[in-house]
Design an enzyme around this catalytic site. Structure first.
Site, short mmCIF file in Angstrom:
data_model
loop_
_atom_site.label_atom_id
_atom_site.label_comp_id
_atom_site.label_asym_id
_atom_site.label_seq_id
_atom_site.Cartn_x
_atom_site.Cartn_y
_atom_site.Cartn_z
N ARG A 46 -21.74 2.62 11.55
CA ARG A 46 -20.50 1.82 11.44
C ARG A 46 -20.36 1.18 10.05
O ARG A 46 -19.29 1.17 9.47
CB ARG A 46 -20.43 0.77 12.54
CG ARG A 46 -19.00 0.31 12.77
CD ARG A 46 -18.88 -0.83 13.77
NE ARG A 46 -19.56 -0.60 15.02
CZ ARG A 46 -20.40 -1.48 15.57
NH1 ARG A 46 -20.63 -2.64 14.98
NH2 ARG A 46 -20.99 -1.21 16.71
N TYR A 99 5.56 -3.98 1.27
CA TYR A 99 5.42 -3.03 2.38
C TYR A 99 5.88 -3.68 3.69
O TYR A 99 5.30 -4.66 4.15
CB TYR A 99 3.96 -2.57 2.48
CG TYR A 99 3.73 -1.61 3.61
CD1 TYR A 99 4.52 -0.48 3.75
CD2 TYR A 99 2.75 -1.84 4.55
CE1 TYR A 99 4.33 0.40 4.79
CE2 TYR A 99 2.54 -0.96 5.60
CZ TYR A 99 3.33 0.16 5.72
OH TYR A 99 3.16 1.02 6.76
N ASP A 171 -2.21 -6.07 -3.17
CA ASP A 171 -2.03 -4.69 -2.73
C ASP A 171 -1.67 -3.89 -3.98
O ASP A 171 -0.56 -3.99 -4.51
CB ASP A 171 -0.91 -4.62 -1.68
CG ASP A 171 -0.67 -3.20 -1.17
OD1 ASP A 171 -1.04 -2.24 -1.87
OD2 ASP A 171 -0.09 -3.05 -0.07
N LYS A 196 -2.57 6.87 0.09
CA LYS A 196 -1.59 7.24 -0.95
C LYS A 196 -2.31 7.90 -2.13
O LYS A 196 -2.86 8.96 -1.98
CB LYS A 196 -0.80 6.01 -1.37
CG LYS A 196 -0.36 5.12 -0.20
CD LYS A 196 0.53 5.83 0.79
CE LYS A 196 1.07 4.83 1.80
NZ LYS A 196 1.35 5.33 3.10
C1 LIG Z 1 2.09 -0.50 -0.45
C2 LIG Z 1 1.49 -0.16 0.88
N1 LIG Z 1 0.56 -0.96 1.39
C3 LIG Z 1 -0.01 -0.70 2.60
C4 LIG Z 1 0.36 0.40 3.35
C5 LIG Z 1 -0.29 0.66 4.68
O1 LIG Z 1 -1.23 1.68 4.55
P1 LIG Z 1 -1.64 2.71 5.73
O2 LIG Z 1 -0.42 3.52 6.06
O3 LIG Z 1 -2.74 3.49 5.10
O4 LIG Z 1 -2.08 1.90 6.89
C6 LIG Z 1 1.33 1.27 2.85
C7 LIG Z 1 1.75 2.45 3.64
O5 LIG Z 1 2.83 2.97 3.46
C8 LIG Z 1 1.92 0.97 1.58
O6 LIG Z 1 2.87 1.77 1.06
#
Ligand SMILES: Cc1ncc(COP(=O)(O)O)c(C=O)c1O
Length: 368
Positions: A46, A99, A171, A196
C-alpha cells in the site's frame, strides 16, 4: 543533473539485479522476511510498492520537493490535502476559477465538516489579503486555472498566507514541472492530476502530491493515504513513469504549438485566452513565474461554439487534457449553470499533431 536528464532516465533507474534499462513492474503486494524475521525490502504494497515509489521519486526530483505521494487519481490527491490538514472550525481559501469538480466537492465537504470555505479571485492579492482569517489553514491555488487560464502570483500569495499562518497548496497540473516550480516560489505542497501531462497519453488515472518539507503536515498526508488506501497501483505507476520520461519533449513541443495557434487565431480576430499572449490580463505574472513557455492549454470564445466543434476533423471533442492528441471541449455544457466558464468558450488542449493541421482545422470551422 538537469531536469530533462532526470526525467528521461527516470533518475537513472537501471534495475540493479538485471541491468534492465526499463524499470520493472512490481506486482507483489507482500514481501518475505529473512531467517532473522527481518524485512529485506518493502513490507506491504500500500505504501511501499517499488513501482509507484519510483514514480514518486522522479516527480519529487522534478519539483525540487522533499518527497512525493502517488494517489489513485488527482481528486484523491487534492481532497486528501483538505481532509488531512483541516479540522472543523478551520477556514480555507480556494480559487473562484479552477477545476470545477474540486470546487463542487469543497462546497459539499466543507459544509458537512464545519470548515469555512471562501472562493476568491486569487489573482487579486488585495482579495486574498482580505479573505485571510486567523483561522485560515489552507490557501489552495490553481495556476494557470481552468478554463480561463488565470495566472496567480504564487510567491506573493505564499508570502501573504504564511504571514497569516496558513499553508499554500498549488494545483500545477496545467503548468507541469516543465513550466513552473511552485515549491521554489514558496508553496508548501504541489498537486498534479497525473492523468494529464505527467502520464501524457490519456491512458492512466493518477494523482500526485509533492511536499516542500518532510514535516508534520506531510506525515498527516502519508497517514491519510496509508489509512484510506487511495494509492496508485503498479501498472498505472509504470505508465506514469513511462510518461514522465518524455515529459519535457512533449510539453515543450505542445506549448510551442499552443503559442503559435494562439497568435494565429488572434490574428484572425478570434478572442483567445492564453497566458503567453500580451493581451492576457495576467501575462506579466506568467512571464515572471513560468519558464520555457506558457503551457499547452488555451481557450477561444466564438459566437456558436457547438456548431464549430461539429465541423472539426482533427480536434477530438472530449473532456480531459494533457494527452498527445488535441482535445476541444465546451466547458459550459460540462460544468452547467453557475460555472465561471463563459457559454461561448471552448477549451483547447494542444497535443503533438502538426501545428498546421490543428490550425487549418480550426480556420475551416471558423470560416462563415
Ligand atoms: C486542473 C485539474 N486538477 C485536478 C483534476 C482531477 O484529476 P483526476 O481526474 O485525475 O482525478 C483535473 C481533472 O480534470 C484537472 O484538470
Amino acid at each position: 543533473m538537469r531536469p530533462e536528464t532526470l526525467a528521461a532516465q527516470a533518475l537513472h533507474g537501471i534495475d540493479a539485479p538485471t541491468g534492465a534499462t526499463v524499470p520493472p513492474i512490481h506486482l507483489a503486494t507482500t514481501y518475505a522476511r529473512d531467517a532473522r524475521y527481518q524485512l529485506v525490502g518493502p513490507g506491504y504494497a500500500r505504501d511501499e510498492n517499488p513501482t509507484p515509489v519510483h514514480a514518486e521519486r522522479v516527480l519529487a526530483a522534478l519539483e525540487g520537493g522533499a518527497g512525493a505521494l502517488a494517489f489513485a487519481s488527482g481528486m484523491a490527491a487534492a481532497t486528501g490535502v483538505f481532509r488531512a490538514l483541516c479540522r472543523p472550525g478551520d477556514h480555507v481559501i480556494a480559487p473562484r476559477v479552477g477545476y470545477y469538480n474540486l470546487r463542487g466537492w469543497l462546497a459539499a465537504w466543507s459544509a458537512r465538516w464545519g470548515v469555512a470555505a471562501d472562493l476568491v479571485d486569487t489573482t487579486d492579492l488585495a482579495a486574498v489579503r482580505a479573505a485571510l482569517r486567523p483561522t485560515t489553514r489552507l490557501v489552495w491555488l490553481e495556476t494557470p486555472a481552468n478554463p480561463t487560464w488565470d495566472v496567480t502570483d504564487i510567491a506573493a500569495v505564499a508570502a501573504l498566507a504564511h504571514a497569516a499562518g496558513a499553508l499554500v497548496a498549488v494545483d500545477s497540473t496545467c503548468a507541469t514541472p516543465v513550466h513552473s516550480q511552485p515549491l521554489a516560489l514558496g508553496a508548501d505542497l504541489v498537486m498534479h492530476s497525473a492523468t494529464k501531462y505527467l502520464g501524457g497519453h490519456s491512458d492512466v488515472l493518477a494523482g500526485m502530491l509533492v511536499t516542500a518539507r518532510d514535516d508534520e503536515h506531510w506525515a498527516a498526508l502519508r497517514a491519510l493515504r496509508h489509512d484510506e488506501g487511495a494509492c496508485l497501483g503498479p501498472l498505472e505507476a509504470y505508465l506514469l513513469l513511462r510518461g514522465m520520461r518524455t515529459l519535457f519533449a512533449r510539453v515543450e513541443r505542445a506549448s510551442r504549438t499552443a503559442l503559435l495557434l494562439a497568435e494565429r487565431l488572434a490574428a484572425l480576430g478570434v478572442r483567445v485566452r492564453y497566458p503567453g499572449l500580451a493581451s492576457h490580463p495576467h501575462h506579466a505574472v506568467a512571464a515572471r513565474q513560468m519558464q520555457r513557455g506558457f503551457g499547452a492549454m488555451l481557450s477561444i470564445q466564438v459566437p456558436d461554439p457547438l456548431a464549430l466543434v461539429a465541423q472539426l476533423r482533427v480536434w477530438v471533442p472530449a473532456t480531459s487534457l494533457g494527452g498527445v492528441e488535441s482535445l476541444i471541449e465546451h466547458r459550459y455544457t460540462v460544468e452547467g449553470a453557475g460555472s465561471p466558464a463563459p457559454p461561448d468558450l471552448l477549451r483547447l488542449s494542444v497535443g503533438l499533431e502538426h501545428e498546421d493541421d490543428l490550425f487549418d482545422d480550426l480556420r475551416a470551422a471558423l470560416a462563415p
